[in-house]
Design a protein around this motif. Structure first.
Motif, PDB file in Angstrom:
ATOM      1  N   GLU A 124      32.945  36.750  74.874  1.00 18.11           N
ATOM      2  CA  GLU A 124      32.827  36.329  76.268  1.00 18.11           C
ATOM      3  C   GLU A 124      34.084  36.748  77.020  1.00 18.11           C
ATOM      4  N   VAL A 125      33.924  37.603  78.006  1.00 22.61           N
ATOM      5  CA  VAL A 125      35.058  38.207  78.690  1.00 22.61           C
ATOM      6  C   VAL A 125      35.909  37.165  79.403  1.00 22.61           C
ATOM      7  N   ALA A 126      35.282  36.168  79.999  1.00 28.42           N
ATOM      8  CA  ALA A 126      36.026  35.205  80.817  1.00 28.42           C
ATOM      9  C   ALA A 126      36.893  34.276  79.984  1.00 28.42           C
ATOM     10  N   THR A 127      36.439  33.909  78.783  1.00 25.71           N
ATOM     11  CA  THR A 127      37.154  32.899  77.987  1.00 25.71           C
ATOM     12  C   THR A 127      37.764  33.444  76.709  1.00 25.71           C
ATOM     13  N   GLY A 128      37.264  34.567  76.196  1.00 28.20           N
ATOM     14  CA  GLY A 128      37.736  35.082  74.917  1.00 28.20           C
ATOM     15  C   GLY A 128      37.012  34.483  73.725  1.00 28.20           C
ATOM     16  N   LYS A 129      36.044  33.595  73.955  1.00 27.79           N
ATOM     17  CA  LYS A 129      35.284  32.993  72.860  1.00 27.79           C
ATOM     18  C   LYS A 129      34.387  34.046  72.215  1.00 27.79           C
ATOM     19  N   VAL A 130      34.219  33.938  70.899  1.00 31.79           N
ATOM     20  CA  VAL A 130      33.454  34.920  70.139  1.00 31.79           C
ATOM     21  C   VAL A 130      32.299  34.224  69.429  1.00 31.79           C
ATOM     22  N   ILE A 131      31.111  34.801  69.543  1.00 37.43           N
ATOM     23  CA  ILE A 131      29.950  34.379  68.755  1.00 37.43           C
ATOM     24  C   ILE A 131      29.724  35.469  67.710  1.00 37.43           C
ATOM     25  N   GLY A 132      29.849  35.128  66.444  1.00 34.36           N
ATOM     26  CA  GLY A 132      29.759  36.130  65.384  1.00 34.36           C
ATOM     27  C   GLY A 132      28.820  35.703  64.273  1.00 34.36           C
ATOM     28  N   LYS A 133      28.224  36.695  63.623  1.00 34.18           N
ATOM     29  CA  LYS A 133      27.327  36.437  62.502  1.00 34.18           C
ATOM     30  C   LYS A 133      27.357  37.642  61.573  1.00 34.18           C
ATOM     31  N   CYS A 134      27.519  37.376  60.286  1.00 30.61           N
ATOM     32  CA  CYS A 134      27.524  38.437  59.275  1.00 30.61           C
ATOM     33  C   CYS A 134      26.119  38.622  58.713  1.00 30.61           C
ATOM     34  N   GLN A 135      25.737  39.895  58.552  1.00 33.76           N
ATOM     35  CA  GLN A 135      24.457  40.216  57.954  1.00 33.76           C
ATOM     36  C   GLN A 135      24.646  41.397  57.011  1.00 33.76           C
ATOM     37  N   ARG A 136      23.837  41.403  55.935  1.00 34.44           N
ATOM     38  CA  ARG A 136      24.039  42.400  54.882  1.00 34.44           C
ATOM     39  C   ARG A 136      23.625  43.808  55.306  1.00 34.44           C
ATOM     40  N   ARG A 137      22.653  43.915  56.200  1.00 33.64           N
ATOM     41  CA  ARG A 137      22.199  45.230  56.631  1.00 33.64           C
ATOM     42  C   ARG A 137      22.456  45.399  58.122  1.00 33.64           C
ATOM     43  N   HIS A 138      22.345  46.650  58.549  1.00 38.53           N
ATOM     44  CA  HIS A 138      22.730  46.986  59.917  1.00 38.53           C
ATOM     45  C   HIS A 138      21.601  47.792  60.553  1.00 38.53           C
ATOM     46  N   ARG A 139      20.521  47.079  60.885  1.00 36.36           N
ATOM     47  CA  ARG A 139      19.344  47.721  61.460  1.00 36.36           C
ATOM     48  C   ARG A 139      18.977  47.010  62.751  1.00 36.36           C
ATOM     49  N   SER A 140      17.915  47.507  63.399  1.00 37.01           N
ATOM     50  CA  SER A 140      17.464  46.864  64.628  1.00 37.01           C
ATOM     51  C   SER A 140      16.970  45.456  64.365  1.00 37.01           C
ATOM     52  N   GLN A 141      16.400  45.197  63.136  1.00 35.86           N
ATOM     53  CA  GLN A 141      15.948  43.848  62.814  1.00 35.86           C
ATOM     54  C   GLN A 141      17.114  42.870  62.825  1.00 35.86           C
ATOM     55  N   GLU A 142      18.241  43.260  62.206  1.00 40.50           N
ATOM     56  CA  GLU A 142      19.411  42.386  62.191  1.00 40.50           C
ATOM     57  C   GLU A 142      19.980  42.181  63.597  1.00 40.50           C
ATOM     58  N   PHE A 143      19.910  43.225  64.409  1.00 41.27           N
ATOM     59  CA  PHE A 143      20.404  43.094  65.779  1.00 41.27           C
ATOM     60  C   PHE A 143      19.542  42.123  66.577  1.00 41.27           C
ATOM     61  N   LEU A 144      18.227  42.169  66.368  1.00 38.79           N
ATOM     62  CA  LEU A 144      17.348  41.241  67.061  1.00 38.79           C
ATOM     63  C   LEU A 144      17.587  39.806  66.606  1.00 38.79           C
ATOM     64  N   LYS A 145      17.859  39.602  65.305  1.00 38.20           N
ATOM     65  CA  LYS A 145      18.187  38.264  64.825  1.00 38.20           C
ATOM     66  C   LYS A 145      19.454  37.742  65.505  1.00 38.20           C
ATOM     67  N   PHE A 146      20.426  38.633  65.671  1.00 39.08           N
ATOM     68  CA  PHE A 146      21.661  38.213  66.340  1.00 39.08           C
ATOM     69  C   PHE A 146      21.387  37.880  67.798  1.00 39.08           C
ATOM     70  N   LEU A 147      20.523  38.645  68.463  1.00 37.05           N
ATOM     71  CA  LEU A 147      20.200  38.351  69.853  1.00 37.05           C
ATOM     72  C   LEU A 147      19.518  36.988  69.981  1.00 37.05           C
ATOM     73  N   GLU A 148      18.645  36.657  69.030  1.00 42.90           N
ATOM     74  CA  GLU A 148      17.987  35.354  69.064  1.00 42.90           C
ATOM     75  C   GLU A 148      19.012  34.226  68.916  1.00 42.90           C
ATOM     76  N   GLU A 149      19.954  34.405  67.994  1.00 40.51           N
ATOM     77  CA  GLU A 149      20.986  33.397  67.823  1.00 40.51           C
ATOM     78  C   GLU A 149      21.877  33.314  69.058  1.00 40.51           C
ATOM     79  N   LEU A 150      22.176  34.458  69.638  1.00 38.46           N
ATOM     80  CA  LEU A 150      22.988  34.487  70.850  1.00 38.46           C
ATOM     81  C   LEU A 150      22.279  33.765  71.989  1.00 38.46           C
ATOM     82  N   ASP A 151      20.984  34.021  72.135  1.00 39.47           N
ATOM     83  CA  ASP A 151      20.216  33.416  73.209  1.00 39.47           C
ATOM     84  C   ASP A 151      20.145  31.900  73.050  1.00 39.47           C
TER      85      ASP A 151
END
Length: 370
Positions: A228-255
């Protein structure tokens, strides 16, 4: 009677009176009281003070146990140049042996030529070419900021919309929309869980921490993160693979962690997972998300890259991990610790300043200047 009177008369030239101003007297008394340092200056101050009291040079010499010539020297020095005269005058030293022509030849060789069968000059090769000592060459190089042994890499973006994307992203940093959240999103992929073949030797006085150069791989993970640019807070999640499926899972968690009523602006690079068909459909179903893509080969515009560099330097690079789960736990712990007292990265460069710098660099590296 006359001869006896003549013997009692003072001999030698009369001394000119020494009159001190109140400021000079205070300064001299301060210098004279120095117990340890600058004893030469303290002695000279005492000489002037005693002479100002009307004592003769010989009387001052006997009292301070020095020669009359010393008293005469510093008395006259003070009379002519006052307080400044008591300091040591700069000494000329030995004459310079290296001429300006030799320095110019050395700098020209360093900048405009290379030695035979080598890519850059060293102090040894330059010493053979110029007949100067290695110490002299090193000293001149340091004076002019020359480091022939070092090289750096650079990458210029070939994105046809480079200017437009720079203005878009930088404008988002410097003038964010009202009542909206600006997030920098990216992945730190292929983070290795490395274990050393021998135990790490701890740091000791005069000896840094030491670890073996060889290692054992225990797998990899990828860190998906949103800063988050305004505060510097970070939302992070580790995943074993790096595909569009993992990116969508991260977007769901972010949302799920963001306020439902706010507009979201995402700054991302042009990686394939960010532009996959599934990703496009997800963003179409979530119209409050607005995408801002950085130019190709310009990841430095994404502020989350600064966080990735920070966690790599402070937690990952020198870490020892016997399993991927241990590495992921260390990453999540670092993110939680970071969010306890987050600090934003302050962006100060304007779009015009960035584009001007790129233009000047292109003009130096291209014959056409385009």
């Amino acid at each position: 009677m006359g001869s006896c009177y003549a013997l009692c008369m003072p001999t030698g030239r009369p001394k000119k009176p020494l009159i001190l101003s109140p400021e000079e007297r205070v300064k001299l008394e301060q210098w004279a009281r120095r117990p340890k340092t600058a004893q030469r200056l303290a002695l000279r101050s005492r000489i002037v003070l005693r002479c100002a009291e009307g004592l003769s040079n010989q009387s001052v010499a006997r009292e301070l146990r020095i020669t009359g010539a010393t008293v005469c020297k510093w008395r006259e020095r003070f009379r002519t140049t006052r307080l400044e005269g008591l300091a040591d005058e700069p000494r000329p030293g030995a004459p310079r042996e290296i001429t300006d022509a030799q320095v110019e030849d050395l700098i020209t060789r360093t900048l405009e030529s290379t030695p035979a069968q080598a890519t850059h000059w060293s102090t040894r090769s330059m010493a053979r070419a110029t007949k100067l000592s290695r110490a002299t060459i090193s000293r001149i190089w340091r004076a002019f900021g020359l480091q022939p042994h070092r090289t750096e890499t650079f990458k210029l973006s070939s994105d046809p919309f480079f200017v437009e994307k720079v203005r878009d992203v930088v404008g988002l940093y410097l003038n964010p929309p009202d009542r909206a959240v600006v997030l920098c999103v990216d992945e730190k992929s292929q983070v290795q869980a490395l274990d050393r073949t021998r135990p790490v030797l701890p740091m000791r006085p005069g000896i840094p921490e030491r670890q073996t150069h060889d290692y054992i791989r225990h797998g990899t993970t990828s860190l998906f993160a949103a800063l988050e640019v305004a505060t510097g807070k970070v939302i992070g999640k580790c995943q074993r693979r790096h595909r569009s499926q993992e990116f969508l899972k991260f977007l769901e968690e972010l949302d799920g962690q963001l306020p439902a009523e706010q507009e979201i602006h995402l700054v991302m690079d042009n990686y394939g997972t960010h532009k996959s068909p599934k990703g496009k459909r997800w963003f179409a179903r979530h119209p409050r998300y607005h995408l801002h893509f950085t130019p190709t080969s310009a990841s430095w515009l994404n502020q989350v890259e600064r966080f990735f560099a920070q966690i790599t330097q402070r937690r990952i690079r020198r870490g020892t991990f016997t399993h991927v789960c241990e590495l992921e736990q260390a990453i999540h712990d670092y993110v939680r610790h970071h969010n306890q007292n987050p600090k934003p990265f302050i962006w100060t460069a304007t779009a015009n300043a960035i584009l001007g710098k790129v233009q000047r660099f292109c003009e130096r590296t291209s014959e056409t200047g385009h």
